[in-house]
Design an enzyme around this catalytic site. Structure first.
Site, PDB file in Angstrom:
ATOM      1  N   ASP A 220       0.826  -1.206   0.000  1.00 62.01           N
ATOM      2  CA  ASP A 220       0.000   0.000   0.000  1.00 62.01           C
ATOM      3  C   ASP A 220       0.864   1.261   0.000  1.00 62.01           C
ATOM      4  O   ASP A 220       1.845   1.345   0.743  1.00 62.01           O
ATOM      5  CB  ASP A 220      -0.866   0.060   1.257  1.00 62.01           C
TER       6      ASP A 220
ATOM      7  N   HIS B 216      -1.058   4.583  -0.657  1.00 62.15           N
ATOM      8  CA  HIS B 216      -2.084   5.510  -0.154  1.00 62.15           C
ATOM      9  C   HIS B 216      -1.792   6.992  -0.389  1.00 62.15           C
ATOM     10  O   HIS B 216      -1.812   7.800   0.538  1.00 62.15           O
ATOM     11  CB  HIS B 216      -2.313   5.256   1.337  1.00 62.15           C
TER      12      HIS B 216
ATOM     13  N   ASP C 182      -3.979  -0.220  -3.557  1.00 62.60           N
ATOM     14  CA  ASP C 182      -4.190   0.908  -2.649  1.00 62.60           C
ATOM     15  C   ASP C 182      -3.232   2.058  -2.960  1.00 62.60           C
ATOM     16  O   ASP C 182      -2.377   2.443  -2.161  1.00 62.60           O
ATOM     17  CB  ASP C 182      -4.069   0.476  -1.178  1.00 62.60           C
TER      18      ASP C 182
ATOM     19  N   ASP D 164      -6.439   7.419  -1.720  1.00 60.69           N
ATOM     20  CA  ASP D 164      -7.150   7.578  -0.439  1.00 60.69           C
ATOM     21  C   ASP D 164      -6.181   7.818   0.721  1.00 60.69           C
ATOM     22  O   ASP D 164      -5.041   7.402   0.720  1.00 60.69           O
ATOM     23  CB  ASP D 164      -8.031   6.367  -0.115  1.00 60.69           C
ATOM     24  N   ARG D 165      -6.733   8.507   1.715  1.00 65.29           N
ATOM     25  CA  ARG D 165      -6.024   8.859   2.951  1.00 65.29           C
ATOM     26  C   ARG D 165      -4.932   9.898   2.728  1.00 65.29           C
ATOM     27  O   ARG D 165      -4.935  10.941   3.353  1.00 65.29           O
ATOM     28  CB  ARG D 165      -5.454   7.597   3.623  1.00 65.29           C
TER      29      ARG D 165
ATOM     30  N   ASN E 118      -8.326  -2.799  -2.392  1.00 63.44           N
ATOM     31  CA  ASN E 118      -9.720  -2.540  -2.017  1.00 63.44           C
ATOM     32  C   ASN E 118     -10.071  -1.058  -2.099  1.00 63.44           C
ATOM     33  O   ASN E 118     -11.249  -0.694  -2.193  1.00 63.44           O
ATOM     34  CB  ASN E 118     -10.004  -3.062  -0.606  1.00 63.44           C
ATOM     35  N   HIS E 119      -9.059  -0.183  -2.112  1.00 63.82           N
ATOM     36  CA  HIS E 119      -9.349   1.248  -2.251  1.00 63.82           C
ATOM     37  C   HIS E 119      -9.521   1.670  -3.706  1.00 63.82           C
ATOM     38  O   HIS E 119      -9.912   2.816  -3.954  1.00 63.82           O
ATOM     39  CB  HIS E 119      -8.276   2.088  -1.562  1.00 63.82           C
TER      40      HIS E 119
ATOM     41  N   HIS F 257      -3.532  -8.161  -3.070  1.00 64.64           N
ATOM     42  CA  HIS F 257      -3.710  -7.126  -2.060  1.00 64.64           C
ATOM     43  C   HIS F 257      -4.175  -7.699  -0.722  1.00 64.64           C
ATOM     44  O   HIS F 257      -3.564  -7.458   0.316  1.00 64.64           O
ATOM     45  CB  HIS F 257      -4.710  -6.073  -2.530  1.00 64.64           C
TER      46      HIS F 257
ATOM     47  N   ARG G 107     -14.474  -6.953   9.164  1.00 69.99           N
ATOM     48  CA  ARG G 107     -14.599  -6.060   8.013  1.00 69.99           C
ATOM     49  C   ARG G 107     -15.984  -6.104   7.379  1.00 69.99           C
ATOM     50  O   ARG G 107     -16.366  -5.181   6.669  1.00 69.99           O
ATOM     51  CB  ARG G 107     -13.549  -6.412   6.948  1.00 69.99           C
TER      52      ARG G 107
ATOM     53  N   HIS H 266      -2.585  -4.674   2.508  1.00 70.46           N
ATOM     54  CA  HIS H 266      -3.937  -4.441   3.032  1.00 70.46           C
ATOM     55  C   HIS H 266      -4.009  -3.994   4.492  1.00 70.46           C
ATOM     56  O   HIS H 266      -5.012  -3.408   4.888  1.00 70.46           O
ATOM     57  CB  HIS H 266      -4.760  -5.713   2.809  1.00 70.46           C
TER      58      HIS H 266
END
Length: 433
Positions: A102, A104, A131, A134-135, A163-164, A215, A294, A321
């Site tokens: 990730d 991000h 990923d 995001d964030r 997943n993002h 991921h 989750r 993840h």
């Protein structure tokens, strides 16, 4: 001594980016014929780096115009949509494979990672584990930059889906708002292009015939979809059995046949395999069960790792993840302070979790930060199955910028995200919410 050296490196990087502002008095242009070069990608990186430190977010279209962004997204999307669900990465004996977890939206840390690991090259493959957005505040820059590497070296760079890379995550954790803020009235158009590109990412990769990369993790077996001739009642019963029946592991052959081009895999019916690959987590406890924390995906133990490895002739699994925030809520698992953990050691091999976003997340409510390191893995010949971990620190201080999501009131981790109302349909050309 090391800290002083890092401070000097950061200062030199900032000085170098600020001293060349005259280079960006005109926008980037898509090269004639779409033939990217390493020099063009370097110019893109330097331009975006400069903009992040010296320009307002709303000024980004002045240096990265919408038509250029469209070309990048569209070209990369076509390449990835043609790839298999699980791409086979055949590696020559003189090559290395760099695996990245990730990131991000931490653009400056991604640039630093490629500096220390070396960029993609004829003898250096890269597999990114999803990923990208995001964030962090520079998801757009990060994603565009990595898409360009994919376009330039499509058989050396592989961008797996996280997943993002979904609508329900990018609407909750900032990427949608980031695109809208930076591109104003053209933001909706560009965001739809991004969503369409998300759907095309491969779900996993098999490297050198013995390493499985993804991921989230392992996935269930799903019964084949019912024939069109099957009655509505029959199809409903099949879906019910797939949801309520006992879980069993799927194989890589099942993964290759799974339905992949789904904007928001919900974990129901034929989207179950895609959702599992993106959302599942390992556990020290044996067995295979639904991931109740989750609300999507699976939890699997060392026995499942052993079974999957033997069934698919795998010696190493590298998944991502889980950052330090997620691991803090799972005390039974090792903390993500070093950027990686070794989660399962079984007779057939190892399963590791890799996280490549140091000092994550960028925005935190508490003054106390995780200050985790990031890591990447290098796989080398002869069989590429022994992970060599490389740790790195965040590029600090980060440029001052406002977050694109309510990080104070937003949940700390994906664990509790309500996916119940999410749609599985394609959103590449659809409207918001």
């Amino acid at each position: 001594m090391a800290a002083n050296s890092e401070d000097t490196e950061v200062a030199e990087r900032e000085e170098g980016s600020g001293s060349a502002s005259e280079k960006w008095d005109k926008p980037l242009e898509w090269p004639e014929g779409g033939n990217l070069t390493e020099e063009w990608i370097g110019q893109l990186a330097a331009t975006l780096d400069y903009a992040s430190r010296n320009l307002l977010p709303i000024d980004l279209p002045a240096i990265l115009p919408v038509p250029v962004a469209d070309q990048i997204i569209g070209t990369a999307s076509k390449l990835m949509h043609r790839e298999a669900n699980c791409v086979e990465v055949t590696v020559e004996p003189n090559c290395k494979v760099v695996v990245v977890g990730d990131v991000h939206g931490q653009f400056h840390d991604v640039l630093h990672l490629l500096e220390i690991a070396g960029p993609p090259a004829a003898d250096r493959f890269f597999v990114f584990n999803g990923d990208y957005v995001d964030r962090g505040a520079w998801g757009l820059e990060t994603y565009i930059y990595l898409l360009c590497w994919k376009i330039f070296m499509p058989h050396r760079v592989f961008l797996l889906r996280g997943n993002h890379e979904t609508k329900f995550c990018t609407s909750a954790y900032g990427f949608e708002q980031e695109v809208m803020t930076k591109y104003g009235d053209r933001g909706r158009h560009l965001y739809r292009k991004f969503l369409g590109c998300f759907e095309g990412h491969p779900l996993a990769a098999k490297v050198a015939g013995c390493v499985y990369l993804c991921h989230g993790g392992l996935f269930r077996y799903v019964e084949p979809i019912a024939s069109k001739k099957t009655s509505k009642i029959g199809r409903r019963l099949m879906r019910q059995r797939s949801q309520d029946g006992s879980l069993k592991l799927g194989s890589l052959a099942d993964l290759q046949k799974a339905r992949r081009v789904i904007l928001n895999p919900s974990g129901i019916g034929q989207s179950a395999i895609s959702a599992d690959v993106l959302w599942s987590d390992p556990s020290p406890q044996e067995g295979l069960s639904h991931n109740k924390a989750r609300g999507i995906g699976l939890i699997w133990g060392p026995d499942c790792t052993q079974e999957f490895m033997v069934k698919n002739k795998i010696k190493l699994i590298v998944r991502s993840h889980e950052g330090p925030d997620a691991r803090e809520k799972r005390p039974e698992m090792a903390p993500m302070s070093k950027g990686y953990t070794v989660d399962h050691v079984v007779k057939a091999g190892k399963l590791v979790t890799l996280f490549s976003a140091p000092d994550y997340p960028q925005f935190q409510q508490s003054a106390k930060r995780y200050r985790n390191k990031g890591a990447y893995v290098v796989l080398e010949p002869p069989d590429f199955s022994e992970p060599n971990f490389h740790l790195f620190e965040a590029v600090l201080p980060r440029p001052q910028v406002q977050p694109y999501y309510d990080f104070v009131n937003c949940i700390d981790s994906d664990e509790e995200l309500d996916l119940g109302g999410s749609s599985e349909g394609s959103g590449g050309s659809g409207d918001e919410h």
